[in-house]
Design a protein around this motif. Structure first.
Motif, PDB file in Angstrom:
ATOM      1  N   TYR A   1      24.758  46.826  80.961  1.00 57.92           N
ATOM      2  CA  TYR A   1      24.073  45.682  81.134  1.00 57.92           C
ATOM      3  C   TYR A   1      22.545  46.114  80.900  1.00 57.92           C
ATOM      4  O   TYR A   1      22.198  47.078  81.222  1.00 57.92           O
TER       5      TYR A   1
ATOM      6  N   ASP B   1      30.228  46.100  75.692  1.00 57.94           N
ATOM      7  CA  ASP B   1      31.646  46.311  76.302  1.00 57.94           C
ATOM      8  C   ASP B   1      32.686  47.054  75.729  1.00 57.94           C
ATOM      9  O   ASP B   1      33.082  46.721  74.457  1.00 57.94           O
TER      10      ASP B   1
ATOM     11  N   LYS C   1      30.981  48.683  81.353  1.00 63.29           N
ATOM     12  CA  LYS C   1      30.109  47.708  80.699  1.00 63.29           C
ATOM     13  C   LYS C   1      28.815  48.108  80.877  1.00 63.29           C
ATOM     14  O   LYS C   1      28.525  48.383  81.982  1.00 63.29           O
TER      15      LYS C   1
ATOM     16  N   LEU D   1      24.752  41.307  79.363  1.00 61.96           N
ATOM     17  CA  LEU D   1      25.827  42.157  78.812  1.00 61.96           C
ATOM     18  C   LEU D   1      25.261  42.752  77.609  1.00 61.96           C
ATOM     19  O   LEU D   1      25.114  42.153  76.676  1.00 61.96           O
TER      20      LEU D   1
END
Length: 93
Positions: free
Chosen positions: A78, A86, A76, A83
């Motif tokens: 960031y 994903d 994932k 976020l």
């Protein structure tokens, strides 16, 4: 693949690279973003990975970058704590 096919592919890649670098546009006509442009960080061309104090990778599996991006061990992405991407969402998970 025959060598003539490989030569043709290499020539096409060279032409594409020439067009993109000389015109500043992608083959679809959209202008390439440049650092400092709206939505593009001023340091976009100078992002580097932040290593631990010993100069190696972090032992927790995360990767950290100088622009505020981090990548978790499960892939994932960031950006500045939020976020941004994903990979599991590609498969409907």
């Amino acid at each position: 693949m025959k060598s003539s096919d490989l030569i043709l592919i290499a020539m096409a890649a060279g032409v594409l690279l020439f067009v993109v670098t000389k015109t500043g546009k992608t083959p679809l006509g959209a202008a390439m973003p440049t650092p400092g442009q709206a939505g593009v960080p001023a340091n976009a061309g100078s992002v580097s990975e932040i290593m631990n104090p010993n100069g190696g990778a972090w032992s927790n599996g995360w990767q950290y970058f100088s622009d505020g991006t981090s990548i978790s061990p499960d892939g994932k992405y960031y950006y500045q704590g939020n976020l941004a991407y994903d990979p599991a969402s590609l498969f409907g998970n």
